[in-house]
Design a protein around this motif. Structure first.
Motif, short mmCIF file in Angstrom:
data_model
loop_
_atom_site.label_atom_id
_atom_site.label_comp_id
_atom_site.label_asym_id
_atom_site.label_seq_id
_atom_site.Cartn_x
_atom_site.Cartn_y
_atom_site.Cartn_z
N ALA A 172 0.85 -1.19 0.00
CA ALA A 172 0.00 0.00 0.00
C ALA A 172 0.88 1.24 0.00
O ALA A 172 1.98 1.23 0.55
CB ALA A 172 -0.92 0.01 1.22
N ALA A 173 0.37 2.31 -0.60
CA ALA A 173 1.06 3.59 -0.53
C ALA A 173 0.93 4.17 0.88
O ALA A 173 -0.03 3.88 1.60
CB ALA A 173 0.48 4.55 -1.56
N LYS A 174 1.88 4.99 1.27
CA LYS A 174 1.93 5.51 2.64
C LYS A 174 0.65 6.21 3.09
O LYS A 174 0.25 6.05 4.26
CB LYS A 174 3.13 6.47 2.78
N PRO A 175 -0.03 6.99 2.24
CA PRO A 175 -1.25 7.67 2.72
C PRO A 175 -2.31 6.72 3.27
O PRO A 175 -3.14 7.12 4.09
CB PRO A 175 -1.75 8.40 1.48
N ASN A 176 -2.30 5.46 2.84
CA ASN A 176 -3.30 4.51 3.32
C ASN A 176 -3.13 4.15 4.79
O ASN A 176 -4.05 3.60 5.40
CB ASN A 176 -3.27 3.24 2.48
N TRP A 177 -1.99 4.45 5.37
CA TRP A 177 -1.74 4.11 6.77
C TRP A 177 -2.04 5.27 7.71
O TRP A 177 -1.80 5.17 8.91
CB TRP A 177 -0.29 3.64 6.95
N GLN A 178 -2.61 6.35 7.19
CA GLN A 178 -2.94 7.48 8.05
C GLN A 178 -3.98 7.08 9.11
O GLN A 178 -4.89 6.29 8.83
CB GLN A 178 -3.49 8.63 7.21
N PRO A 179 -3.86 7.63 10.33
CA PRO A 179 -4.77 7.26 11.43
C PRO A 179 -6.25 7.41 11.09
O PRO A 179 -7.08 6.64 11.58
CB PRO A 179 -4.35 8.21 12.56
N LYS A 180 -6.60 8.39 10.25
CA LYS A 180 -8.01 8.65 9.98
C LYS A 180 -8.73 7.47 9.33
O LYS A 180 -9.96 7.39 9.39
CB LYS A 180 -8.17 9.89 9.10
N PHE A 181 -7.99 6.56 8.72
CA PHE A 181 -8.62 5.44 8.03
C PHE A 181 -8.88 4.24 8.95
O PHE A 181 -9.55 3.29 8.53
CB PHE A 181 -7.74 4.96 6.86
N LEU A 190 -3.90 -2.85 -0.50
CA LEU A 190 -5.06 -2.00 -0.35
C LEU A 190 -4.79 -0.62 -0.89
O LEU A 190 -3.65 -0.16 -0.92
CB LEU A 190 -5.52 -1.92 1.11
N THR A 191 -5.85 0.00 -1.36
CA THR A 191 -5.84 1.40 -1.73
C THR A 191 -7.19 1.95 -1.30
O THR A 191 -8.23 1.42 -1.69
CB THR A 191 -5.57 1.61 -3.23
N LEU A 192 -7.18 2.98 -0.47
CA LEU A 192 -8.40 3.45 0.17
C LEU A 192 -9.01 4.66 -0.51
O LEU A 192 -10.11 5.07 -0.15
CB LEU A 192 -8.12 3.76 1.65
N ARG A 193 -8.35 5.21 -1.50
CA ARG A 193 -8.95 6.31 -2.26
C ARG A 193 -9.78 5.70 -3.40
O ARG A 193 -9.59 4.53 -3.76
CB ARG A 193 -7.88 7.23 -2.81
#
Length: 256
Positions: A154-163, A196-199
């Motif tokens: 996964a790209a780093k933005p997917n590990w942000q706490p908000k998700f 995973l990719t959450l966007r």
């Protein structure tokens, strides 16, 4: 699915590889898409043109959806559609990395029925037909749950706490590859447990890889856990969570 659909995609992918390889490390012309949508090269356009001519000539009643062709509503009235990313991982292609791919799929009534992801520089041809299995260079793929901490692409933005519930993702070995299609194939071949990719995800990025994971024994859904549906009027799905059953469940259970 007509038996020859997958053979057609494999043949087309090999031709795409020959074209793209001629531009690889040869300083191809690059343009930048509006709205920060990323780069595109003359190789992307050359591959897209060949695929459109070849595939639509072979299947004139199939609709067409490609990252590098202006979309229109005609495909929505067709039963079958080609879903194409001429070069997935264009930044990797420009930078001389080997981690770019041709992603070519056919959807029928919203489901992917035939799929090919080809990495020419790595000489890796991933292919799958619905109900007939997934293969890498002709060898059948089979993934299974493993004990221990899962490895996730996964790209780093997917590990942000908000998700994540409580602001913390589950314990995972985190990895990254440029091409979404390649990430999905690396799960299908068993090198990683999930991706995973959450966007919101463009259909052409994930169509072929989703079937390769499913036919290798894994599961691919959107971020809510719902089945992936293709040929949408606006060709995106709500993220992707895909992998072994255990890894998929772990990720889904921890998503906010």
């Amino acid at each position: 699915m007509p038996a020859s659909d997958l053979d057609l995609l494999i043949e087309a992918a090999n031709e795409a590889g020959e074209i793209a390889s001629g531009y690889y490390t040869a300083d191809p012309q690059v343009w930048h898409k509006p709205d920060d949508a990323g780069p595109v090269t003359e190789a992307d356009y050359a591959v897209d043109h060949m695929l459109r001519e070849k595939l639509r000539s072979a299947r004139p009643d199939y609709g067409w959806l490609s990252e590098e062709t202006e979309d229109n509503a005609e495909r929505l009235s067709t039963k079958h559609q080609f879903i194409i990313d001429p070069i997935d991982g264009t930044r990797a292609f420009i930078n001389g990395s080997r981690d770019w791919a041709h992603s070519i799929a056919i959807a029928t009534d919203g489901k992917i029925t035939a799929a090919v992801v080809f990495l020419p520089i790595r000489n890796q041809m991933y292919a799958a037909g619905r109900g007939t299995g997934a293969f890498l260079n002709g060898e059948r793929l089979s993934i299974r749950d493993r004990v221990g901490i899962p490895s996730v692409l996964a790209a780093k933005p997917n590990w942000q706490p908000k998700f994540w519930k409580n602001g913390t993702p589950p314990e995972c070995d985190q990895h990254f590859r440029s091409s979404l299609a390649y990430r999905m194939c690396l799960v299908g071949v068993g090198r990683f447990d999930a991706m995973l990719t959450l966007r919101p995800s463009w259909e052409w990025d994930i169509a072929a890889g989703s079937l390769i994971i499913e036919e290798a024994g894994g599961i691919a859904t959107d971020r809510a856990g719902d089945p992936l549906v293709f040929n949408n009027p606006f060709p995106q799905v709500d993220g992707v969570v895909a992998g072994t059953n255990a890894a998929h469940s772990l990720l889904r259970d921890n998503l906010a």
